[in-house]
Design an enzyme around this catalytic site. Structure first.
Site, PDB file in Angstrom:
ATOM      1  N   CYS A   1       0.830  -1.211   0.000  1.00  0.00           N
ATOM      2  CA  CYS A   1       0.000   0.000   0.000  1.00  0.00           C
ATOM      3  C   CYS A   1       0.865   1.261   0.000  1.00  0.00           C
ATOM      4  O   CYS A   1       1.574   1.530   0.969  1.00  0.00           O
ATOM      5  CB  CYS A   1      -0.909  -0.048   1.233  1.00  0.00           C
TER       6      CYS A   1
ATOM      7  N   CYS B   1       0.085   3.760   2.784  1.00  0.00           N
ATOM      8  CA  CYS B   1       0.567   3.210   4.065  1.00  0.00           C
ATOM      9  C   CYS B   1       2.044   3.543   4.250  1.00  0.00           C
ATOM     10  O   CYS B   1       2.483   3.861   5.359  1.00  0.00           O
ATOM     11  CB  CYS B   1       0.365   1.694   4.105  1.00  0.00           C
TER      12      CYS B   1
END
Length: 101
Positions: free
Chosen positions: A26, A29
């Protein structure tokens, strides 16, 4: 030392726990990681931050209805008191967790 369950981790006595639901693949993230490190350093000894990989812990993510990542959930005395999906600027994150420190 035995591994603690998620429930044991979020019921940390005397200290709120910020949970970062993330995945290695991600991008947002990865953007959030240094922000969390900064916040952790600012609140050392007053806030615990744990990371939960949604790919490795899908049941926990499902239990808290995590539908997008990153999702941050702040637990105070074992109860979720704040949550935010997406990248959160450090100033906003500090303000949000500050009420529980």
């Amino acid at each position: 030392m035995p591994r603690k369950s998620f429930s044991e981790l979020i019921n940390s006595p005397g200290m709120p726990v910020l949970v970062d639901f993330y995945a290695d693949w991600c991008g947002p993230c990865k953007t959030m990681a240094p922000i969390l490190q900064q916040v952790a350093a600012q609140h050392e000894g007053k806030l615990r931050i744990i990371k939960i990989d949604v790919d490795k812990n899908p049941a926990v993510a499902q239990q808290f209805r995590v539908q997008s990542i990153p999702t941050l959930i702040l637990f105070h005395k074992g109860q979720p008191v704040w949550r935010q999906a997406g990248v959160v600027p450090a100033a906003q994150l500090n303000q949000s967790v500050g009420a529980y420190l």
